[in-house]
Design a protein around this motif. Structure first.
Motif, short mmCIF file in Angstrom:
data_model
loop_
_atom_site.label_atom_id
_atom_site.label_comp_id
_atom_site.label_asym_id
_atom_site.label_seq_id
_atom_site.Cartn_x
_atom_site.Cartn_y
_atom_site.Cartn_z
N VAL A 44 0.85 -1.19 0.00
CA VAL A 44 0.00 0.00 0.00
C VAL A 44 0.88 1.24 0.00
O VAL A 44 1.84 1.30 0.76
CB VAL A 44 -0.91 0.02 1.24
N ASP A 45 0.56 2.23 -0.85
CA ASP A 45 1.44 3.41 -0.85
C ASP A 45 0.85 4.68 -0.26
O ASP A 45 1.45 5.73 -0.35
CB ASP A 45 2.05 3.65 -2.25
N VAL A 46 -0.33 4.58 0.34
CA VAL A 46 -0.87 5.74 1.07
C VAL A 46 -1.42 5.27 2.41
O VAL A 46 -1.80 4.12 2.56
CB VAL A 46 -2.03 6.43 0.31
N SER A 47 -1.47 6.21 3.38
CA SER A 47 -2.12 5.89 4.65
C SER A 47 -3.62 5.96 4.42
O SER A 47 -4.10 6.82 3.69
CB SER A 47 -1.75 6.91 5.72
N GLY A 48 -4.34 5.06 5.04
CA GLY A 48 -5.79 5.11 4.86
C GLY A 48 -6.47 3.90 5.45
O GLY A 48 -5.84 3.02 6.02
N THR A 49 -7.80 3.89 5.32
CA THR A 49 -8.59 2.75 5.78
C THR A 49 -9.37 2.22 4.59
O THR A 49 -10.04 2.99 3.90
CB THR A 49 -9.56 3.16 6.89
N PHE A 50 -9.24 0.95 4.33
CA PHE A 50 -9.88 0.35 3.17
C PHE A 50 -10.79 -0.77 3.63
O PHE A 50 -10.41 -1.57 4.47
CB PHE A 50 -8.81 -0.20 2.21
N ARG A 51 -11.99 -0.80 3.06
CA ARG A 51 -12.92 -1.84 3.48
C ARG A 51 -12.73 -3.08 2.62
O ARG A 51 -12.57 -2.98 1.40
CB ARG A 51 -14.36 -1.35 3.38
N GLY A 52 -12.74 -4.24 3.27
CA GLY A 52 -12.67 -5.49 2.54
C GLY A 52 -13.93 -6.28 2.80
O GLY A 52 -14.69 -5.97 3.72
N GLN A 53 -14.14 -7.31 2.01
CA GLN A 53 -15.40 -8.04 2.08
C GLN A 53 -15.17 -9.49 1.66
O GLN A 53 -14.39 -9.75 0.75
CB GLN A 53 -16.39 -7.35 1.14
N CYS A 54 -15.85 -10.41 2.33
CA CYS A 54 -15.81 -11.79 1.86
C CYS A 54 -16.51 -11.81 0.50
O CYS A 54 -17.60 -11.28 0.35
CB CYS A 54 -16.52 -12.73 2.83
N ALA A 55 -15.86 -12.43 -0.49
CA ALA A 55 -16.39 -12.35 -1.84
C ALA A 55 -16.79 -13.72 -2.38
O ALA A 55 -16.87 -13.93 -3.58
CB ALA A 55 -15.36 -11.69 -2.75
N GLU A 56 -17.00 -14.68 -1.47
CA GLU A 56 -17.46 -15.99 -1.91
C GLU A 56 -18.58 -16.39 -0.96
O GLU A 56 -18.36 -16.45 0.25
CB GLU A 56 -16.31 -16.99 -1.84
N PHE A 57 -19.75 -16.65 -1.49
CA PHE A 57 -20.91 -16.90 -0.63
C PHE A 57 -20.59 -18.00 0.37
O PHE A 57 -20.21 -19.10 -0.02
CB PHE A 57 -22.14 -17.26 -1.46
N CYS A 58 -20.77 -17.69 1.67
CA CYS A 58 -20.34 -18.64 2.69
C CYS A 58 -21.42 -18.85 3.74
O CYS A 58 -21.14 -19.23 4.86
CB CYS A 58 -19.05 -18.17 3.34
N GLY A 59 -22.67 -18.56 3.39
CA GLY A 59 -23.75 -18.81 4.35
C GLY A 59 -24.48 -17.55 4.73
O GLY A 59 -24.26 -16.48 4.16
N LEU A 60 -25.30 -17.71 5.75
CA LEU A 60 -26.26 -16.68 6.14
C LEU A 60 -25.68 -15.28 6.24
O LEU A 60 -26.24 -14.33 5.72
CB LEU A 60 -26.87 -17.10 7.48
N GLN A 61 -24.55 -15.13 6.94
CA GLN A 61 -24.03 -13.79 7.18
C GLN A 61 -22.85 -13.43 6.29
O GLN A 61 -22.02 -12.58 6.64
CB GLN A 61 -23.68 -13.63 8.66
N HIS A 62 -22.79 -14.04 5.11
CA HIS A 62 -21.73 -13.73 4.15
C HIS A 62 -21.63 -12.22 3.90
O HIS A 62 -20.55 -11.65 3.87
CB HIS A 62 -22.03 -14.48 2.86
N ALA A 63 -22.79 -11.57 3.78
CA ALA A 63 -22.79 -10.13 3.47
C ALA A 63 -22.24 -9.30 4.62
O ALA A 63 -21.76 -8.19 4.42
CB ALA A 63 -24.20 -9.67 3.11
N LEU A 64 -22.32 -9.84 5.84
CA LEU A 64 -21.79 -9.10 7.00
C LEU A 64 -20.44 -9.67 7.42
O LEU A 64 -20.12 -9.73 8.60
CB LEU A 64 -22.79 -9.12 8.15
N MET A 65 -19.66 -10.10 6.46
CA MET A 65 -18.33 -10.60 6.76
C MET A 65 -17.32 -9.62 6.16
O MET A 65 -16.63 -9.91 5.20
CB MET A 65 -18.16 -12.02 6.19
N GLY A 66 -17.33 -8.43 6.73
CA GLY A 66 -16.42 -7.39 6.24
C GLY A 66 -15.18 -7.32 7.10
O GLY A 66 -15.06 -8.00 8.11
N PHE A 67 -14.22 -6.52 6.67
CA PHE A 67 -13.05 -6.24 7.51
C PHE A 67 -12.43 -4.93 7.06
O PHE A 67 -12.81 -4.39 6.02
CB PHE A 67 -12.03 -7.39 7.46
N LEU A 68 -11.52 -4.41 7.87
CA LEU A 68 -10.86 -3.16 7.51
C LEU A 68 -9.37 -3.41 7.36
O LEU A 68 -8.79 -4.21 8.08
CB LEU A 68 -11.08 -2.11 8.60
N VAL A 69 -8.78 -2.71 6.41
CA VAL A 69 -7.33 -2.68 6.32
C VAL A 69 -6.90 -1.25 6.62
O VAL A 69 -7.36 -0.32 5.96
CB VAL A 69 -6.84 -3.10 4.92
#
Ligand code: HEC
Ligand code: CU
Length: 339
Positions: free
Chosen positions: A198-223
């Motif tokens: 990464v070449d800048v300071s910041g916060t980037f949102r990541g997301q599970c991108a393979e359907f993995c069950g009920l809460q797949h859509a709420l499987m986020g994370f931050l970098v």
């Protein structure tokens, strides 16, 4: 409000957001065309090339269509118009698409090769394990031993290659931070890897991108990317065991934590809590969010989560707890003391 008025408000909102680029602001954005690494820049070049090629093709087809409609039946076909249309079909219908597709495929194959090249030697190594529905993050030393464990918030120093080893504890997940790289799957029984810088300071949102069950859509994370010194301080804190309780409420809260059985699923280093079914809570209070970026990490949200995880994330693999007001308050004091 009247339906149309509502719709208009929505439209205005969208236009304002788009002009101000608010949803695309750096923090929390998930846009693959706002790259912050060399790797993501390559992907966005390919994206833009495909976009512009598609624009040119679309405009050309529309112009030809308009032309056809305009002079369609007005003239009798002549030898010349026959030749023109036949060559048009051969050139525009076969040759041009073929060349275009070959160029785009070639470009993306070359990009794929460069993305799969191994990282430079000084890469920081992190093991990330996907669980339904959260991310375990372990920092490794040169011998691949875990030196610090956290969840759902990956910190990285800027301008240093980051090598992530991706594993799964249950089903297939996929690691995707659109501003940093393409997707890489986490597959049970094997270790995939990917690297970026990464070449800048910041916060980037990541997301599970393979359907993995009920809460797949709420499987986020931050970098969170930050200068080396800040990162070092963060990592040193994550490596340390939890602070022992400083006052009576916190001490009482710690007791509630053990009596309620939280320790069976959660680890708090420096205490006897060594469960592994849920996120490591040693430095819970240092995280921005809880439950994989489902809620901000505030006292109110923590309280709501502990009382009824399934109310916030239906299906979440954490039971609800029956605590009275005092117990809950002490427990929250304890959780919030885990800096
Ligand atoms: C049966 C195992 C289990 C028990 C018991 C349990 N948890 Fe959890 N906990 C989990 C799992 C799994 C998650 C991750 C849920 C998700 O994000 O989908 C979690 C998430 C959390 C989080 C959010 C962590 C983060 O960084 O996102 C907190 C805080 C938490 N638990 C506190 C507690 C407390 C306090 C107790 C006791 C009252 C408790 N847990 C009992 C399994 C458990
Ligand atoms: Cu997933």
């Amino acid at each position: 409000m009247h339906f149309w008025t509502k719709l208009n408000h929505k439209a205005i909102y969208v236009v304002v957001l788009l002009t101000l680029k608010l949803p695309l602001s750096y923090a929390q954005s998930q846009s693959a065309i706002q790259p912050a690494t060399e790797q993501a820049r390559g992907i966005s070049y390919i994206w833009w090339s495909m976009f512009w090629v598609a624009v040119v093709v679309f405009v050309a087809v529309m112009l030809l269509l308009a032309w056809g409609l305009w002079c369609g039946k007005s003239k009798k076909p002549t030898q010349l118009s026959y030749l023109v249309s036949r060559n048009l079909v051969i050139v525009a219908g076969i040759a041009v698409p073929l060349v275009t597709v070959i160029c785009l495929v070639g470009g993306s194959l070359m990009l794929g090769r460069s993305l799969s090249a191994s990282p430079p030697d000084n890469a920081l190594e992190v093991r990330i394990t996907g669980w339904m529905w959260w991310w375990q993050i372990e920092y490794l030393d040169e011998n691949s031993n875990t030196i610090a464990t956290t969840a759902n918030e990956l910190h990285v120093p800027i301008n240093r290659p980051i090598q992530v080893y991706l594993e799964s504890g249950d089903v297939i997940h996929s690691f995707w931070v659109p501003q940093l790289h393409g997707k890489t799957d986490l597959i049970p029984g094997r270790t995939n890897s990917s690297w970026f810088e990464v070449d800048v300071s910041g916060t980037f949102r990541g997301q599970c991108a393979e359907f993995c069950g009920l809460q797949h859509a709420l499987m986020g994370f931050l970098v969170v990317s930050e200068p080396q010194a800040e990162f070092d301080a963060w990592l040193a804190n994550q490596q340390a065991p939890a602070q022992p309780p400083e006052n009576n409420e916190v001490l009482a809260g710690q007791r509630v934590f053990f009596e309620t059985g939280c320790h069976q699923c959660h680890t708090i280093r420096g205490t006897d809590a060594a469960g592994t079914a849920g996120p490591d809570l040693t430095h819970l209070a240092s995280r921005q969010s809880i439950a994989s970026v489902t809620r901000k990490n505030s006292r109110a949200h923590l309280g709501g989560w502990v009382a009824d995880p399934n109310g916030i994330k239906p299906g979440a693999k954490m039971p609800m707890s029956q605590l009275d007001a005092k117990e809950l308050s002490d427990l929250l004091d304890y959780l919030q003391s885990l800096h």
